[in-house]
Design a protein around this motif. Structure first.
Motif, PDB file in Angstrom:
ATOM      1  N   GLU A  85     -85.023 -83.954 -61.277  1.00 43.75           N
ATOM      2  CA  GLU A  85     -85.794 -84.724 -60.301  1.00 43.75           C
ATOM      3  C   GLU A  85     -85.099 -84.746 -58.941  1.00 43.75           C
ATOM      4  O   GLU A  85     -83.872 -84.729 -58.855  1.00 43.75           O
ATOM      5  N   THR A 124     -92.071 -93.581 -57.156  1.00 41.99           N
ATOM      6  CA  THR A 124     -93.140 -93.951 -58.077  1.00 41.99           C
ATOM      7  C   THR A 124     -93.064 -93.202 -59.394  1.00 41.99           C
ATOM      8  O   THR A 124     -93.311 -93.780 -60.454  1.00 41.99           O
ATOM      9  N   THR A 125     -92.683 -91.918 -59.339  1.00 42.95           N
ATOM     10  CA  THR A 125     -92.725 -91.094 -60.550  1.00 42.95           C
ATOM     11  C   THR A 125     -91.379 -90.514 -60.950  1.00 42.95           C
ATOM     12  O   THR A 125     -91.263 -89.946 -62.030  1.00 42.95           O
ATOM     13  N   GLU A 139     -92.032 -86.716 -53.953  1.00 38.82           N
ATOM     14  CA  GLU A 139     -91.316 -86.880 -55.217  1.00 38.82           C
ATOM     15  C   GLU A 139     -91.531 -85.615 -56.048  1.00 38.82           C
ATOM     16  O   GLU A 139     -92.667 -85.191 -56.264  1.00 38.82           O
ATOM     17  N   GLN A 159     -94.957 -84.253 -57.299  1.00 36.30           N
ATOM     18  CA  GLN A 159     -95.710 -85.107 -58.208  1.00 36.30           C
ATOM     19  C   GLN A 159     -96.362 -86.296 -57.507  1.00 36.30           C
ATOM     20  O   GLN A 159     -97.376 -86.821 -57.973  1.00 36.30           O
ATOM     21  N   HIS A 160     -95.771 -86.723 -56.407  1.00 35.30           N
ATOM     22  CA  HIS A 160     -96.289 -87.899 -55.698  1.00 35.30           C
ATOM     23  C   HIS A 160     -95.881 -87.789 -54.239  1.00 35.30           C
ATOM     24  O   HIS A 160     -94.793 -87.304 -53.923  1.00 35.30           O
TER      25      HIS A 160
END
Length: 203
Positions: A85, A124-125, A139, A159-160
């Motif tokens: 991530e 958020t993710t 993200e 992803q976000h």
């Protein structure tokens, strides 16, 4: 009459005969480069934040961005590879000083967020925080890494997305005129997007 042909002839460089790298040539000509302000969190929970000017969009479907260190394995790619991530934060004029400060070399157990005083905002993710003052943040989950010479390219699937309201136009979409991004030139030089012009693409 003087022969000034030397002033118009190109300088020829055989890369195979250059001692060392041609980093300065590459970084001085491939400009301006967008700056990926990458936030990651290591396995011990330490948040890392560092800028990378070797970065770009790699794909739209799926949405993939990438960043790469030059010549050395840094904390950001290591953390992204190990945790899967990271967050790609936009660098604009209002945060450029803080961005520059996070380029300092710190021990792996010390966070640039804390060292420089950059405020975090929860993602958020993904686990790594985003830069609270960043006008845009992606993200990402790790898509893949590719070793290229002395660098590792880190690809992340978005992803976000976080967008500051002042980036948007009246139609609710991003107005590029509102994106005061900062680009990297060479050495200690940077560029802004203040001077803009439009060209119609031919059919």
């Amino acid at each position: 009459m003087t022969d000034d042909s030397s002033e118009t002839e190109p300088v020829e460089i055989d890369v195979g005969e250059v001692e060392g790298s041609i980093y300065r040539i590459l970084s001085s000509v491939v400009i301006p480069r967008p700056i990926a302000w990458i936030s990651t969190t290591d396995g011990d929970g330490v948040d890392n934040l560092a800028p990378y000017s070797f970065s770009t969009v790699a794909s739209v479907d799926p949405p993939i961005v990438l960043f790469a260190p030059v010549d050395d394995e840094k904390d950001s790619p290591t953390n992204a590879s190990e945790t899967g991530e990271f967050v790609f934060n936009l660098v604009t004029e209002d945060v450029v000083e803080e961005m520059n400060e996070t380029a300092a070399t710190l021990p792996a157990d010390e966070s640039e967020f804390d060292h420089v005083g950059v405020e975090r905002a929860p993602s958020t993710t993904v686990e790594p925080p985003r830069v609270a003052a960043a006008k845009a943040a992606f993200e990402c989950t790790l898509h893949e890494t590719i070793d290229v010479g002395g660098s590792v390219l880190v690809f992340g699937e978005v992803q976000h997305v976080h967008l500051a309201p002042d980036l948007l136009g009246d139609d609710g979409k991003i107005d590029v005129a509102n994106v005061d991004a900062v680009g990297r030139l060479a050495g200690s030089m940077y560029a802004t997007t203040q001077e803009r012009f439009g060209l119609e693409r031919p059919p």
